[in-house]
Write an enzyme that holds these catalytic residues in place. Sequence first.
Site, PDB file in Angstrom:
ATOM      1  N   GLY A  86     -10.572 -17.550  53.837  1.00  0.00           N
ATOM      2  CA  GLY A  86      -9.950 -17.559  55.156  1.00  0.00           C
ATOM      3  C   GLY A  86      -9.677 -18.958  55.662  1.00  0.00           C
ATOM      4  N   SER A  87      -9.907 -19.179  56.954  1.00  0.00           N
ATOM      5  CA  SER A  87      -9.493 -20.417  57.617  1.00  0.00           C
ATOM      6  C   SER A  87     -10.169 -21.677  57.075  1.00  0.00           C
ATOM      7  CB  SER A  87      -9.746 -20.317  59.121  1.00  0.00           C
ATOM      8  OG  SER A  87      -8.859 -19.398  59.712  1.00  0.00           O
ATOM      9  N   THR A  88     -11.354 -21.546  56.489  1.00  0.00           N
ATOM     10  CA  THR A  88     -12.009 -22.726  55.928  1.00  0.00           C
ATOM     11  C   THR A  88     -11.196 -23.327  54.778  1.00  0.00           C
ATOM     12  OG1 THR A  88     -13.318 -21.364  54.413  1.00  0.00           O
ATOM     13  CG2 THR A  88     -14.303 -21.910  56.545  1.00  0.00           C
ATOM     14  N   PHE A  89     -10.228 -22.558  54.280  1.00  0.00           N
ATOM     15  CA  PHE A  89      -9.414 -22.974  53.133  1.00  0.00           C
ATOM     16  C   PHE A  89      -8.200 -23.799  53.542  1.00  0.00           C
ATOM     17  CE2 PHE A  89      -6.808 -21.962  49.273  1.00  0.00           C
ATOM     18  CZ  PHE A  89      -7.750 -22.266  48.311  1.00  0.00           C
ATOM     19  N   LYS A  90      -7.903 -23.839  54.833  1.00  0.00           N
ATOM     20  CA  LYS A  90      -6.669 -24.484  55.311  1.00  0.00           C
ATOM     21  C   LYS A  90      -6.614 -25.976  55.000  1.00  0.00           C
ATOM     22  CE  LYS A  90      -5.987 -21.099  58.982  1.00  0.00           C
ATOM     23  NZ  LYS A  90      -6.095 -20.811  60.427  1.00  0.00           N
TER      24      LYS A  90
END
Length: 216
Positions: A86-90
Site C-alpha cells: 500500500g502507501s508505504t510503497f509510494k
Amino acid sequence: DNYIPPPQGGDVYLNLDQNVQYIVEKALDDTMEQHHAKGAWCIVEKIKTGQILAMASRPSYNLNEFGKASENRMLNAAIGNVYEPGSTFKIVAISAALNEKTVKSETMFDAENGAWLYGGKVLHDYHAYKGNMTVADGVKKSSNIITAKTALTLGSQKFYKYLKAYGLGQKKGIDLPGEECGILNPPSTWCSYGITRVAVGQGVAVTAVQMISMYA
C-alpha cells in the site's frame, strides 16, 4: 591410535543487539495484547551497513518445545510473510522520478478533486484535493493520484528497473531459513492502468525485510 582430534571450529558473530532485541520483543508483546492482533513483526536495521540489530515476530513459541509448535508459530513473519504494502510503497515511484529528474519536489500535478480516470479505471484519493498539488505535498498527504502521475513520468520500463534495483521480487539473501521472494510481475503483464496501481503499492507483494532494506 584411532583417535582423531577435532578441528578448531569457526567463530559466529551476531549483529543482534540484545538491548534493542529486548525492546522490540517487549513492544510486540504489548502490541499483540493491546490490539488483540493475530500477528506482528518488527525489524531494526542499521542504515549504513544493513546490519540487523533486532528481528522478532509474533505469535512465537517455546524454543525448548519446538516439536509441539505449529507451522504458523514457527514462521519468521519478518522474512516469510508476503503482503501488499500500500502507501508505504509510494517512496519507490517518488524517489525514482526525483533521481531521474523527471520531476522536482515542486513539480505540480492536478489532484483531480480526488478521482482520476486513467486507462479506463478511476483512481481515488482517500481525501479529495482540489486544484494543483506539488510532488512534495503529494508525499505529505499520501496522494495516490499525485504518486501515480509521478510514476507515469518514468514510464513502465524505467519504473520497473527501479523496482528491481530496490531488490523487490527477489530474496535479500539473509542468513535465515524461510525467506520469501515477494511478488513483482514484469510490465508486460500489467494492464492499461497497471503502473498507476503498482506505484501506490497495489498489485505487488513484499516482505518486511525487503521494505526496510528499500527504505535504508
